[in-house]
Design a protein around this motif. Sequence first.
Motif, PDB file in Angstrom:
ATOM      1  N   LEU A  41       1.259  21.257  76.450  1.00 31.39           N
ATOM      2  CA  LEU A  41       0.782  22.540  77.533  1.00 31.39           C
ATOM      3  C   LEU A  41      -0.382  23.349  77.211  1.00 31.39           C
ATOM      4  O   LEU A  41       0.613  24.057  76.064  1.00 31.39           O
ATOM      5  N   THR A  42      -0.974  23.814  77.268  1.00 28.63           N
ATOM      6  CA  THR A  42      -2.285  25.130  77.126  1.00 28.63           C
ATOM      7  C   THR A  42      -2.492  25.700  77.874  1.00 28.63           C
ATOM      8  O   THR A  42      -3.284  24.999  78.743  1.00 28.63           O
ATOM      9  N   SER A  43      -2.937  26.996  77.860  1.00 26.83           N
ATOM     10  CA  SER A  43      -3.394  27.468  78.487  1.00 26.83           C
ATOM     11  C   SER A  43      -5.006  27.265  78.104  1.00 26.83           C
ATOM     12  O   SER A  43      -5.356  26.540  77.220  1.00 26.83           O
ATOM     13  N   VAL A  44      -5.462  27.385  78.860  1.00 27.03           N
ATOM     14  CA  VAL A  44      -7.089  26.445  79.143  1.00 27.03           C
ATOM     15  C   VAL A  44      -7.917  28.199  79.391  1.00 27.03           C
ATOM     16  O   VAL A  44      -8.757  28.635  78.247  1.00 27.03           O
ATOM     17  N   SER A  45      -7.807  28.591  80.446  1.00 28.58           N
ATOM     18  CA  SER A  45      -8.052  30.374  80.664  1.00 28.58           C
ATOM     19  C   SER A  45      -7.620  30.583  81.406  1.00 28.58           C
ATOM     20  O   SER A  45      -7.331  30.181  82.466  1.00 28.58           O
ATOM     21  N   ALA A  46      -7.495  32.203  81.903  1.00 30.78           N
ATOM     22  CA  ALA A  46      -7.045  33.096  82.442  1.00 30.78           C
ATOM     23  C   ALA A  46      -8.434  33.705  83.745  1.00 30.78           C
ATOM     24  O   ALA A  46      -7.795  33.696  84.685  1.00 30.78           O
ATOM     25  N   ASP A  47      -9.563  33.459  83.124  1.00 32.51           N
ATOM     26  CA  ASP A  47     -10.188  34.088  83.960  1.00 32.51           C
ATOM     27  C   ASP A  47     -11.172  32.680  84.723  1.00 32.51           C
ATOM     28  O   ASP A  47     -10.626  31.207  84.442  1.00 32.51           O
ATOM     29  N   LEU A  53      -4.694  25.176  83.663  1.00 31.52           N
ATOM     30  CA  LEU A  53      -3.875  24.702  81.820  1.00 31.52           C
ATOM     31  C   LEU A  53      -4.689  23.423  81.292  1.00 31.52           C
ATOM     32  O   LEU A  53      -4.767  23.043  82.859  1.00 31.52           O
ATOM     33  N   LEU A  54      -3.984  22.779  80.528  1.00 36.13           N
ATOM     34  CA  LEU A  54      -4.083  21.828  80.191  1.00 36.13           C
ATOM     35  C   LEU A  54      -2.886  21.156  79.686  1.00 36.13           C
ATOM     36  O   LEU A  54      -2.473  21.566  79.321  1.00 36.13           O
ATOM     37  N   LEU A  55      -2.424  19.796  80.095  1.00 30.37           N
ATOM     38  CA  LEU A  55      -1.814  18.742  79.472  1.00 30.37           C
ATOM     39  C   LEU A  55      -2.177  17.188  79.088  1.00 30.37           C
ATOM     40  O   LEU A  55      -2.999  16.975  79.995  1.00 30.37           O
ATOM     41  N   VAL A 122       7.249  28.071  85.922  1.00 32.65           N
ATOM     42  CA  VAL A 122       6.129  27.444  87.122  1.00 32.65           C
ATOM     43  C   VAL A 122       4.564  27.318  87.334  1.00 32.65           C
ATOM     44  O   VAL A 122       4.704  28.563  87.505  1.00 32.65           O
ATOM     45  N   PHE A 123       4.341  26.660  87.512  1.00 35.60           N
ATOM     46  CA  PHE A 123       2.871  26.589  87.298  1.00 35.60           C
ATOM     47  C   PHE A 123       2.174  25.308  88.291  1.00 35.60           C
ATOM     48  O   PHE A 123       2.178  23.806  87.859  1.00 35.60           O
ATOM     49  N   GLU A 124       1.994  26.281  89.472  1.00 32.70           N
ATOM     50  CA  GLU A 124       1.333  24.802  89.785  1.00 32.70           C
ATOM     51  C   GLU A 124       0.135  24.455  90.355  1.00 32.70           C
ATOM     52  O   GLU A 124      -0.783  25.818  90.580  1.00 32.70           O
ATOM     53  N   CYS A 125       0.118  23.578  90.507  1.00 38.07           N
ATOM     54  CA  CYS A 125      -1.986  23.228  90.047  1.00 38.07           C
ATOM     55  C   CYS A 125      -2.400  22.162  90.549  1.00 38.07           C
ATOM     56  O   CYS A 125      -2.002  21.156  91.452  1.00 38.07           O
ATOM     57  N   VAL A 140      -6.373  18.173  83.526  1.00 40.49           N
ATOM     58  CA  VAL A 140      -6.597  20.070  83.662  1.00 40.49           C
ATOM     59  C   VAL A 140      -6.665  20.366  84.712  1.00 40.49           C
ATOM     60  O   VAL A 140      -6.936  19.039  85.782  1.00 40.49           O
ATOM     61  N   GLY A 141      -5.629  21.097  85.503  1.00 40.66           N
ATOM     62  CA  GLY A 141      -5.085  21.828  86.463  1.00 40.66           C
ATOM     63  C   GLY A 141      -5.878  23.155  86.393  1.00 40.66           C
ATOM     64  O   GLY A 141      -6.112  24.031  85.323  1.00 40.66           O
TER      65      GLY A 141
END
Length: 172
Positions: A41-47, A53-55, A122-125, A140-141
Motif C-alpha cells: 500500500l502506498t501513496s500515489v499523490s496528495a495532489d 493511493l495504490l494497493l 483509515v483511507f476510504e476510497c 488505485v483509489g
Amino acid sequence: MTSAADLRTAFMEGMSRAATFVAVATTDGEGGRAGVTVSSLTSVSADGEQPSLLLCIHHQSPAAAAILKNRAFCANLLAEHQQDTANLFAGRSTTDRAERFDRVAWEPGEIGQPFLTGATAVFECRLATALLWETHHIIVGRVSAVRLSDNASALLYGQRAYRKAIHLAGDS
C-alpha cells in the motif's frame, strides 16, 4: 545465468528484508463484504482531483474481486497492537472468510466501506483504476475520507515478523 527459481528465491529474501506497514483492505457492496491483509500500500499523490493511493492484491483473492465489483474500498493502516487483526485477514486463523468481520470492531464509512476500529489511519476510497499485472491486481483509489486515531504507531512487518518503529537517538 541465474535460473528463474533462484531469481525468485533471491527476490523473496531481498523483499523480506524491507520493513513496511501492515494494512487491511476492506470493501462492502454489491460484490459482498471482504477484507485482506496487504503489505503493498502506498501513496500515489496528495495532489490532483483528490489524494490517491495504490494497493496490490493477488488476483485469486476474493477481496480483489469484491473491490473490483464494489468499486470502493478502505485501506485500514493497522496500529501496532493489531497483530491479531492482521493475522485474521491474512487467513492465518481457522475463521471462515464470512466471519472475519464478526471478530473485529468496525463501522461503515462515509461511502459505506468498512472502517476497522483502532486502525491508526483509515483511507476510504473510490476505485479509480485497476490493472492486472501477472499475479496481482494493482488497484488505485481516490481518497474520499480519512480517519486518524489518537494512536499514530503503525504495525510494521519485516524480516518475516511483526515489528514496531522505535525512535533512533539523534533523529529529530
